[in-house]
Every structure is written in structure tokens, then in C-alpha cells.
Scaffold this motif. Structure first.
Motif, PDB file in Angstrom:
ATOM      1  N   GLU A  86       0.840  -1.204   0.000  1.00  8.47           N
ATOM      2  CA  GLU A  86       0.000   0.000   0.000  1.00  8.47           C
ATOM      3  C   GLU A  86       0.873   1.250   0.000  1.00  8.47           C
ATOM      4  O   GLU A  86       1.968   1.258   0.549  1.00  8.47           O
ATOM      5  CB  GLU A  86      -0.902   0.040   1.233  1.00  8.47           C
ATOM      6  CG  GLU A  86      -2.087  -0.889   1.166  1.00  8.47           C
ATOM      7  CD  GLU A  86      -3.065  -0.639   2.306  1.00  8.47           C
ATOM      8  OE1 GLU A  86      -3.547   0.497   2.435  1.00  8.47           O
ATOM      9  OE2 GLU A  86      -3.318  -1.590   3.056  1.00  8.47           O
ATOM     10  N   LEU A  87       0.346   2.300  -0.600  1.00  7.07           N
ATOM     11  CA  LEU A  87       1.011   3.603  -0.566  1.00  7.07           C
ATOM     12  C   LEU A  87       0.462   4.421   0.584  1.00  7.07           C
ATOM     13  O   LEU A  87      -0.746   4.443   0.812  1.00  7.07           O
ATOM     14  CB  LEU A  87       0.766   4.378  -1.858  1.00  7.07           C
ATOM     15  CG  LEU A  87       1.577   3.991  -3.079  1.00  7.07           C
ATOM     16  CD1 LEU A  87       1.138   4.821  -4.273  1.00  7.07           C
ATOM     17  CD2 LEU A  87       3.057   4.158  -2.844  1.00  7.07           C
ATOM     18  N   VAL A  88       1.349   5.069   1.326  1.00  3.32           N
ATOM     19  CA  VAL A  88       0.926   6.040   2.328  1.00  3.32           C
ATOM     20  C   VAL A  88       1.558   7.375   1.956  1.00  3.32           C
ATOM     21  O   VAL A  88       2.630   7.430   1.366  1.00  3.32           O
ATOM     22  CB  VAL A  88       1.321   5.635   3.777  1.00  3.32           C
ATOM     23  CG1 VAL A  88       0.592   4.391   4.207  1.00  3.32           C
ATOM     24  CG2 VAL A  88       2.810   5.459   3.920  1.00  3.32           C
ATOM     25  N   THR A  89       0.862   8.439   2.291  1.00  2.00           N
ATOM     26  CA  THR A  89       1.333   9.787   1.996  1.00  2.00           C
ATOM     27  C   THR A  89       1.809  10.431   3.290  1.00  2.00           C
ATOM     28  O   THR A  89       1.072  10.472   4.276  1.00  2.00           O
ATOM     29  CB  THR A  89       0.199  10.623   1.371  1.00  2.00           C
ATOM     30  OG1 THR A  89      -0.259   9.961   0.196  1.00  2.00           O
ATOM     31  CG2 THR A  89       0.685  12.010   1.015  1.00  2.00           C
ATOM     32  N   LEU A  90       3.045  10.895   3.277  1.00  2.00           N
ATOM     33  CA  LEU A  90       3.616  11.572   4.443  1.00  2.00           C
ATOM     34  C   LEU A  90       3.748  13.058   4.144  1.00  2.00           C
ATOM     35  O   LEU A  90       4.274  13.442   3.092  1.00  2.00           O
ATOM     36  CB  LEU A  90       5.013  11.026   4.764  1.00  2.00           C
ATOM     37  CG  LEU A  90       5.171   9.530   4.984  1.00  2.00           C
ATOM     38  CD1 LEU A  90       6.628   9.210   5.313  1.00  2.00           C
ATOM     39  CD2 LEU A  90       4.263   9.036   6.080  1.00  2.00           C
ATOM     40  N   LYS A  91       3.260  13.888   5.055  1.00  2.67           N
ATOM     41  CA  LYS A  91       3.514  15.332   4.984  1.00  2.67           C
ATOM     42  C   LYS A  91       4.719  15.574   5.876  1.00  2.67           C
ATOM     43  O   LYS A  91       4.671  15.306   7.088  1.00  2.67           O
ATOM     44  CB  LYS A  91       2.307  16.126   5.471  1.00  2.67           C
ATOM     45  CG  LYS A  91       2.481  17.617   5.331  1.00  2.67           C
ATOM     46  CD  LYS A  91       1.209  18.346   5.739  1.00  2.67           C
ATOM     47  CE  LYS A  91       1.346  19.829   5.551  1.00  2.67           C
ATOM     48  NZ  LYS A  91       0.133  20.533   5.986  1.00  2.67           N
TER      49      LYS A  91
ATOM     50  N   ARG B 154       6.957  19.152   2.360  1.00  2.00           N
ATOM     51  CA  ARG B 154       6.810  18.400   1.127  1.00  2.00           C
ATOM     52  C   ARG B 154       5.970  17.158   1.385  1.00  2.00           C
ATOM     53  O   ARG B 154       5.790  16.751   2.521  1.00  2.00           O
ATOM     54  CB  ARG B 154       8.161  18.047   0.524  1.00  2.00           C
ATOM     55  CG  ARG B 154       9.026  17.138   1.361  1.00  2.00           C
ATOM     56  CD  ARG B 154      10.455  17.103   0.807  1.00  2.00           C
ATOM     57  NE  ARG B 154      11.193  15.931   1.202  1.00  2.00           N
ATOM     58  CZ  ARG B 154      11.844  15.774   2.345  1.00  2.00           C
ATOM     59  NH1 ARG B 154      11.831  16.730   3.230  1.00  2.00           N
ATOM     60  NH2 ARG B 154      12.492  14.673   2.616  1.00  2.00           N
ATOM     61  N   ILE B 155       5.478  16.564   0.334  1.00  2.00           N
ATOM     62  CA  ILE B 155       4.673  15.352   0.415  1.00  2.00           C
ATOM     63  C   ILE B 155       5.483  14.205  -0.174  1.00  2.00           C
ATOM     64  O   ILE B 155       6.032  14.321  -1.274  1.00  2.00           O
ATOM     65  CB  ILE B 155       3.342  15.506  -0.376  1.00  2.00           C
ATOM     66  CG1 ILE B 155       2.519  16.674   0.157  1.00  2.00           C
ATOM     67  CG2 ILE B 155       2.559  14.200  -0.358  1.00  2.00           C
ATOM     68  CD1 ILE B 155       2.026  16.524   1.569  1.00  2.00           C
ATOM     69  N   LEU B 156       5.576  13.121   0.574  1.00  2.00           N
ATOM     70  CA  LEU B 156       6.271  11.918   0.103  1.00  2.00           C
ATOM     71  C   LEU B 156       5.286  10.769   0.036  1.00  2.00           C
ATOM     72  O   LEU B 156       4.447  10.612   0.926  1.00  2.00           O
ATOM     73  CB  LEU B 156       7.400  11.526   1.066  1.00  2.00           C
ATOM     74  CG  LEU B 156       8.496  12.549   1.329  1.00  2.00           C
ATOM     75  CD1 LEU B 156       9.479  11.995   2.355  1.00  2.00           C
ATOM     76  CD2 LEU B 156       9.222  12.893   0.044  1.00  2.00           C
ATOM     77  N   GLU B 157       5.389   9.965  -0.994  1.00  2.00           N
ATOM     78  CA  GLU B 157       4.601   8.743  -1.070  1.00  2.00           C
ATOM     79  C   GLU B 157       5.532   7.576  -0.802  1.00  2.00           C
ATOM     80  O   GLU B 157       6.593   7.461  -1.416  1.00  2.00           O
ATOM     81  CB  GLU B 157       3.945   8.592  -2.444  1.00  2.00           C
ATOM     82  CG  GLU B 157       2.744   9.480  -2.613  1.00  2.00           C
ATOM     83  CD  GLU B 157       1.875   9.075  -3.786  1.00  2.00           C
ATOM     84  OE1 GLU B 157       2.341   8.345  -4.675  1.00  2.00           O
ATOM     85  OE2 GLU B 157       0.708   9.500  -3.802  1.00  2.00           O
ATOM     86  N   VAL B 158       5.130   6.724   0.153  1.00  2.00           N
ATOM     87  CA  VAL B 158       5.948   5.583   0.552  1.00  2.00           C
ATOM     88  C   VAL B 158       5.152   4.309   0.316  1.00  2.00           C
ATOM     89  O   VAL B 158       4.019   4.179   0.791  1.00  2.00           O
ATOM     90  CB  VAL B 158       6.344   5.682   2.049  1.00  2.00           C
ATOM     91  CG1 VAL B 158       7.175   4.480   2.465  1.00  2.00           C
ATOM     92  CG2 VAL B 158       7.092   6.975   2.317  1.00  2.00           C
TER      93      VAL B 158
END
Length: 86
Positions: free
Chosen positions: A61-66, A74-78
Motif C-alpha cells: 500500500e502507498l501512504v502519503t507523508l507530509k 513536502r509530500i512523500l509517497e511511501v
């Protein structure tokens, strides 16, 4: 754990203390000293908030980190990896 977190007095979010080498978090651009403000738009106030949010997700699954680092947000997708206990 791939990411070790702590709180910092007077700041929002949780501070990244250490990251496992070549982990999904590191590969996405997360760095030691970054402040994770939110995961999937859920604000973080303590490391347990991060753990609880991630624990309810599956590998792949992808999670979005602010993330805030050096006054820049910035926004990172992990993409989550399989946990060792899985």
C-alpha cells in the motif's frame, strides 16, 4: 522498526531520529531530522500515532507523508514493505 521517531517540545509532528538503510522510507526521500507532520492527512502528535496508522496498512500500500525539513514542507509517497513479523 525501519523508522525511529521522537517528539520535540513546541513542534507539531514527530521527529525522525533514524531510518533503516535502503528502507522504503529512505528510498522515498525521508531523512534523519525530518518532521513527519501527517500520515494520510492524519496529524501526528506522538510516535504512537505514526505506528498506529502504519500498522493498519498492508505491504504494497502507498501512504502519503507530509514532511517538514529545514522549514520546507513536502509530500512523500511511501510504498509499504512487508514487516519482519509477516
Amino acid at each position: 522498526h525501519e523508522v525511529h521517531l521522537s517528539t520535540r517540545a513546541g513542534t507539531d509532528g514527530v521527529c525522525v531520529q533514524a531510518i533503516a538503510p535502503d528502507s522504503p522510507a529512505q528510498n522515498a526521500g525521508l531523512k534523519e531530522g525530518d518532521i513527519i507532520l501527517a500520515v494520510n492527512n492524519r496529524k501526528l502528535t506522538e510516535p504512537a500515532d505514526f505506528s498506529e496508522t502504519i500498522r493498519n496498512r498492508r505491504a504494497g500500500e502507498l501512504v502519503t507523508l507530509k514532511v517538514k525539513s529545514a522549514e520546507t514542507e513536502r509530500i512523500l509517497e511511501v510504498k509499504l514493505a512487508k514487516r519482519p513479523e509477516e
